[in-house]
Motif scaffolding. Sequence first.
Motif, short mmCIF file in Angstrom:
data_model
loop_
_atom_site.label_atom_id
_atom_site.label_comp_id
_atom_site.label_asym_id
_atom_site.label_seq_id
_atom_site.Cartn_x
_atom_site.Cartn_y
_atom_site.Cartn_z
N ASN A 127 0.82 -1.20 0.00
CA ASN A 127 0.00 0.00 0.00
C ASN A 127 0.86 1.26 0.00
O ASN A 127 0.55 2.23 -0.69
N TYR A 158 -0.51 4.36 -2.66
CA TYR A 158 -0.41 5.82 -2.72
C TYR A 158 -0.02 6.31 -4.10
O TYR A 158 -0.47 7.36 -4.55
N SER A 175 2.51 9.32 5.09
CA SER A 175 1.33 9.68 4.29
C SER A 175 0.86 11.09 4.63
O SER A 175 0.21 11.74 3.83
N LEU A 201 0.23 11.10 -4.15
CA LEU A 201 -1.16 11.27 -4.57
C LEU A 201 -1.21 12.02 -5.89
O LEU A 201 -1.95 11.66 -6.81
N LYS A 221 -0.29 9.72 -8.58
CA LYS A 221 -1.37 8.77 -8.84
C LYS A 221 -2.43 9.41 -9.72
O LYS A 221 -2.96 8.79 -10.64
N GLY A 240 -4.69 3.02 -0.20
CA GLY A 240 -4.25 4.35 0.19
C GLY A 240 -4.78 4.81 1.54
O GLY A 240 -4.94 6.00 1.76
#
Lengths: 588, 319
Positions: free
Chosen positions: A50, A55, A178, A187, A190, A256
């Motif tokens: 993860n 992420y 995170s 992020l 992504k 995420g």
Amino acid sequence: MNLSGSRKDFLHIGLFGLGYLLLALLVNNSYYLLIMTIVPIWAVMGLSWNLFSGYSGLISFGHAAFFGLGAYLVALCMVVWNLNPWLTIVLATLTGGIAGLLVGIPTFRLRGHYFALAMLAYPLALLYIFEWLGYQEVALPMHREAPLAYMQFENQHFYIVIALLLLVTTLGITSVLSRSRFGMSLLAIKLDEDAAEAAGINTLYWKLLAITVSAAIAGAAGGFYAVVLLVVTPLAVFGMLVSAQALIFAMFGGVGTLWGPVLGAFILVPLSELLYARYAADFPGIQGVIYGMAIIAVILFAPQGILWKLQSLLKPGQIRMLGSTASVADFSVSQDLLVVTPQEHVSPILAVSGLSKSFGGLQATNDLNFEVRHGELLGIIGPNGAGKTTLFNLLNGFIHPDKGEINFRGQGLLKQRPNQRCAKGMARTFQVPKPFTHLSVLDNVVIGAYVHTRTKDEAGRHASAAIQIVGLHDQCDMPAANLTNKELRLMELARALACAPTLILVDEILAGLDPDAMQDVLEVLRRVRGLGITIIIIEHSMQAMVQLVDRFVVLDHGSLLAEGIPDIIMRNPLVIEAYLGKKWLEND
Amino acid sequence: MDALQYLENFLQSLVAGLLMGAMYGLMCVGLTIIFGVMRVINFAQGEFMMLGMYFAYFCFAWFGTWAFFDGLWFPFVLALLAGPAVFLFGVLLHRVLVNAVTGRKATQLEAQGHYAQLVLTLGIALVLQNGGLFIFGSTPVSVANELSYSAWEWGPMIGDRVSVFVNQAQTISAVLALLVVLIFGLVMARTRLGKSLRASADNPDAAIYMGINVDKAHRLAFGFGVGITAIGGGLLASNAPFTPYIGTEYVIIMYAGVVLGGLGSIRGAFLGGLTIGIVQQVSATILPNQLQNTVIFVFFLIIILFRPQGFFGKKDRTA
């Protein structure tokens, strides 16, 4: 830093660890204790996957490579040199991290499908290599004389303590990362890797960091797994099912998120283990079938995993994503934050010489030469296919020229990646807006501000200033997906502004806007220019531009057709011909 | 070993590579049809190959005892029949599962549904291979007959040395593989069906406006893709023993071939598979046998890292 958020996470993690430990102390059945040891290990694997894939959105089918290396390292060190697992699990962590870095460097050239497929090949190649080396089955030697040193406890509860320590540490790392710049940058990658790079995020750096940390965690999990199971085989640690399990736990629980992978492992591992214990004789593959069906069900019914599904059921309309929870607008800040001070003036700010680029037989840019003065508002116009967007892609570094030089504020740019050019003060917007649709307007802009700021607060201030300049303060908490076309373009502009640029490349910001909206955007552009920021704007239609720009550069078929002030350009026969054809000139 | 011995080994493995490669090529064609038309990476392709193998195995076990099916030709017919059988299964699976994350549904998903597709087909792969363990058992089986152990001898070519043995079962399989690819290529190029598949691949929206049922085209493409790969599996079944887990290693072999040939191109996929077969067999003359697959995986990584657009058939996007 969002200390309160992290503190809350740490509290939850601590409570969770204690609760699990108490539960384990109540259990005495050795089979259940084994399951209770394995569950946290798989939760760690889920978290490891993860942290990278969840992420960054780059799907890894190869986490077994890191897990397996860790497992074999611990097993072989014990067999060959009698090294104790305390030491070798640390080594396994390092090995995993290094392997992750080595895998990442070449493999990040690829995206999407190709990346996922390439990742699959690493563990499978290793699997056969270990078989060939003759390690079909490595059993850890017994050291009953020193149980503590060799982690061979009579009392199984000790294993659970160590597994929990691993899990708690991994949760802590995930929480801190995170909520930091790491989470935000991944992020952004992504959501749109190009947009992230253009906004000044060094995508390669963050991806490498993510895979290194993630692979190190997987290495540790593999190392401890070897200690618990005492036997290591290539299929058990490098096999397809290992990578698949890591992915499945994370996706099942919630991609995420901090707790998703843990939830996934805590539901699926006991379920499959218990069913396996009961039905293995008749149905040897039952674990794989359960994992397979679990992931099919998730994809069909809750594509982001259980936690996201629950959130959307309980709090519909909320769009917060992990890692982006901390941005708060601060409109008391002055817009002067983004003013280009006279000391920063360099003229010409941009000089392009001999710039050429061809795609196959098509000459998209042909020996272009022009200069842009500081503070100027330069319009680049030309008919469709004149090479305008290609020129921007060359300037901001998405593509490399075949020939020529780009000089920005006195420095050559050709060796710089797009994010570095952005950090030097060159920002851009896109012809087709590339918003991060799941994020709020403010978070979209904050990502741009990260380039030159050190803390999240500072980024928030710069983003707030940029949002004020474009006039989106009322929309700043809306998800970008809800914006109108005009607002979307203004947000793009704000995102570019938040990088504190000295030069902005604006790509067809007016396309498809109605006349009123067009006037509003022109007004904002004038305001931006008032801050001392140089603007190069590409536009299709000349009419709107005539009111705005100081000077035009006209392109046709990749070459410079004309340059000069609007009045002269408007009457240039070459330009009229390029736009309207020869006939027009003759009839006129 | 002297030079002639090396030459003999090399020629022998080259021939074996060509024969195996033709079967790989057929399987690659199946995979590339699915990608070409649907833009979907099917992770479970190896499992459909496995289904083809077991189809051939069980039919052989059940009917092979009847006098009529006694002939040496029977396993090859079964391999070809595996195509329609797995085609039907594929069409069903597309309707029930795959359709939920592909085609028009995909546009509503994150990243055009790529991740959903990868993960869904991974799930299908896990269910098929582990369910296969339950249904088919874990004992390695094969569909071998006399032909699998018979060979034609070429040579001796130089004096009384350098003879190449050509396995008869593999040769027949390779010829059949080539025929299936050629026939399918013709279907794609010449027929109405082929046109609708190509149109759906080229531009799904435009195809809908032209009155083509894109959903149906996708369903058929998925069926053809898994069916053709299953024929490849059926042909391979007479070659070496297999278990339900065989799919995983072949999925990489198939992707290696498909990427080598340029994703989506039928001719490229066949040539790619052929190349992989040759690389695999020739490398075995230099490297230990266990590393055969590692060589393929490393070869695959090199191709995908340095030339992801492939080597063959760039302009020839027939699918």
